[in-house]
Write an enzyme that holds these catalytic residues in place. Structure first.
Site, PDB file in Angstrom:
ATOM      1  N   CYS A 186      31.931 -24.354  11.384  1.00 44.34           N
ATOM      2  CA  CYS A 186      31.445 -25.736  11.355  1.00 44.34           C
ATOM      3  C   CYS A 186      31.400 -26.299   9.939  1.00 44.34           C
ATOM      4  CB  CYS A 186      30.083 -25.812  12.025  1.00 44.34           C
ATOM      5  SG  CYS A 186      28.800 -24.857  11.187  1.00 44.34           S
ATOM      6  N   ARG A 222      18.510 -35.423  11.997  1.00 46.34           N
ATOM      7  CA  ARG A 222      18.732 -34.027  11.557  1.00 46.34           C
ATOM      8  C   ARG A 222      17.418 -33.517  11.009  1.00 46.34           C
ATOM      9  NH1 ARG A 222      23.589 -31.255   8.199  1.00 46.34           N
ATOM     10  NH2 ARG A 222      24.444 -31.476  10.287  1.00 46.34           N
ATOM     11  N   ASP A 270      29.518 -18.890  11.154  1.00 44.59           N
ATOM     12  CA  ASP A 270      28.690 -19.848  10.410  1.00 44.59           C
ATOM     13  C   ASP A 270      27.992 -19.062   9.296  1.00 44.59           C
ATOM     14  OD1 ASP A 270      27.231 -22.113   9.694  1.00 44.59           O
ATOM     15  OD2 ASP A 270      25.896 -22.069  11.426  1.00 44.59           O
ATOM     16  N   GLN A 321      28.137 -30.829  16.943  1.00 45.39           N
ATOM     17  CA  GLN A 321      29.168 -29.950  16.390  1.00 45.39           C
ATOM     18  C   GLN A 321      29.937 -29.265  17.520  1.00 45.39           C
ATOM     19  OE1 GLN A 321      30.056 -29.286  12.966  1.00 45.39           O
ATOM     20  NE2 GLN A 321      31.806 -28.436  14.074  1.00 45.39           N
ATOM     21  N   ARG A 325      34.723 -34.170  14.433  1.00 46.26           N
ATOM     22  CA  ARG A 325      33.359 -34.697  14.365  1.00 46.26           C
ATOM     23  C   ARG A 325      33.355 -36.217  14.508  1.00 46.26           C
ATOM     24  NH1 ARG A 325      29.066 -31.855  12.484  1.00 46.26           N
ATOM     25  NH2 ARG A 325      28.038 -33.639  13.463  1.00 46.26           N
ATOM     26  N   HIS A 330      22.979 -27.502  17.626  1.00 42.51           N
ATOM     27  CA  HIS A 330      23.830 -28.484  16.939  1.00 42.51           C
ATOM     28  C   HIS A 330      24.863 -29.004  17.950  1.00 42.51           C
ATOM     29  CE1 HIS A 330      25.544 -30.677  13.768  1.00 42.51           C
ATOM     30  NE2 HIS A 330      26.074 -29.729  13.024  1.00 42.51           N
TER      31      HIS A 330
HETATM   32  N1  NVA Z   1      23.612 -23.129  10.769  1.00 38.29           N
HETATM   33  C1  NVA Z   1      23.880 -24.105   9.740  1.00 38.29           C
HETATM   34  C2  NVA Z   1      24.804 -25.160  10.246  1.00 38.29           C
HETATM   35  C3  NVA Z   1      25.193 -26.181   9.221  1.00 38.29           C
HETATM   36  C4  NVA Z   1      26.073 -27.251   9.771  1.00 38.29           C
HETATM   37  C5  NVA Z   1      22.569 -24.686   9.257  1.00 38.29           C
HETATM   38  O1  NVA Z   1      21.713 -24.994  10.103  1.00 38.29           O
HETATM   39  O2  NVA Z   1      22.390 -24.838   8.058  1.00 38.29           O
HETATM   40  N1   CP Z   2      29.050 -29.072  10.282  1.00 41.15           N
HETATM   41  C1   CP Z   2      28.087 -29.875   9.796  1.00 41.15           C
HETATM   42  O1   CP Z   2      27.174 -30.316  10.501  1.00 41.15           O
HETATM   43  O2   CP Z   2      28.252 -30.168   8.478  1.00 41.15           O
HETATM   44  P1   CP Z   2      27.211 -30.954   7.567  1.00 41.15           P
HETATM   45  O3   CP Z   2      26.012 -30.075   7.389  1.00 41.15           O
HETATM   46  O4   CP Z   2      27.965 -31.185   6.279  1.00 41.15           O
HETATM   47  O5   CP Z   2      26.858 -32.239   8.256  1.00 41.15           O
END
Ligand code: NVA
Ligand code: CP
Length: 305
Positions: free
Chosen positions: A261, A103, A221, A133, A289, A130
């Protein structure tokens, strides 16, 4: 060849559909002796440069239930966080573990991890996408509607990593996807063109109510993603009027599924009434997930002796 999963395009249409079937299988056999353990004797490094609840939890549990050994590494606790190059980190990981999930921020960081890795690398979220997800989102919709073809999908909000992955899925599966994004916050135009070339029906609108008319699935989101904290106030203003609330649910199909998500900000991108209401499937989506993480890991490690 090493199997990376950096975006849904690495799977292709058939691979994506097969992965959803695999996730359904893992869901149906969970807790029974029919549950395969293809990661027995294997270690998987879960590297996080950003916070995570669902992704970390699902990956740790998935690796363990597949018989493997998950090793979570947060960047603040490893040398990567002190500036060790990704290329060096990747080479060292390759000498010790059988797979890596990452990540990170820019997609180039993910690509660098994959480029220098001799073991599979999976995208656990980048600024561009992502995919893991999206696997969960699609499994959730299939679980309820039993199909994806013919449904009207809608994205309301920022044209962010999640929106890009929805567009990618729409292209690969030839879905009909409307996006309602405020001006200046459109998704990646390259993703939109590619999805259209692949046969996805993609349209970008400004009015969320118009976008949600007769919708079967509405996804949203946060306004400010991780890494955009300094823009939060400016984004809150720009996204005024872009909230998934009862007004949007009322113009959608009576069977509409609302997805998020998570984490969610009630009162910003989604109202409490909707996320905690009868058309919300966010907890099924979160559970998915786990099943989809297993499918993705099993696919990536399939040829790994
Ligand atoms: N768009 C959000 C998704 C989190 C799962 C982010 O990147 O923070
Ligand atoms: N949806 C998702 O990826 O959640 P987290 O940021 O908690 O992993």
């Amino acid at each position: 060849m090493t199997r990376h999963l950096l975006s849904l395009s690495d799977l292709g249409r058939d691979g994506l559909l097969a992965m959803l079937d695999s996730a359904d299988h893992f869901k149906s056999v969970r807790g029974t002796d029919k549950h395969a353990k293809p990661l027995t004797g294997k270690s998987i490094a879960l590297v996080f440069e950003k916070a995570s609840t669902r992704t970390r939890l699902s990956l740790e549990v998935a690796v363990a239930e597949l018989g493997g050994n998950p090793i979570a590494l947060t960047s603040s606790a490893i040398q990567l966080g002190r500036g060790e190059p990704i290329s060096d980190t990747s080479r060292v990981l390759s000498r010790m573990v059988h797979g890596v999930t990452f990540r990170t921020f820019g997609h180039d960081r993910l690509e660098s991890m994959a480029e220098h890795s001799s073991v599979p690398v999976l995208n656990a979220l980048s600024d561009s996408g992502h995919p893991m997800q999206l696997l969960a989102d699609l499994q959730t919709v299939c679980g309820v509607r039993k199909q994806l073809d013919g449904l009207q999908f809608v994205w309301v909000g920022d044209g962010n990593n999640m929106a890009n992955s929805w567009i990618e899925a729409a292209g690969l599966l030839q879905l009909d996807l409307r996006l309602a994004c405020p001006e200046g916050y459109d998704p990646d135009p390259k993703q939109v063109s590619l999805a259209k070339e692949r046969g996805g029906k993609i349209s970008i609108l400004r009015d969320p109510k118009e976008a949600c008319r007769e919708a079967d699935v509405i996804s949203t989101d946060v306004f400010a993603s991780m890494g955009q904290e300094e823009e939060a106030a400016q984004r809150l203003a720009a996204f005024a009027g872009t909230q998934v609330n009862q007004v949007l649910v009322d113009v959608a199909s009576p069977e509409v599924m609302v997805l998020h998500c998570l984490p969610a900000h009630r009162g910003e991108e989604i109202s409490a009434e909707v996320i905690d209401g009868p058309r919300s499937f966010v907890w099924d989506q979160a559970e998915a997930r786990l099943h989809t993480a297993k499918a993705a890991l099993a696919w990536a490690l399939e040829d790994d002796g």
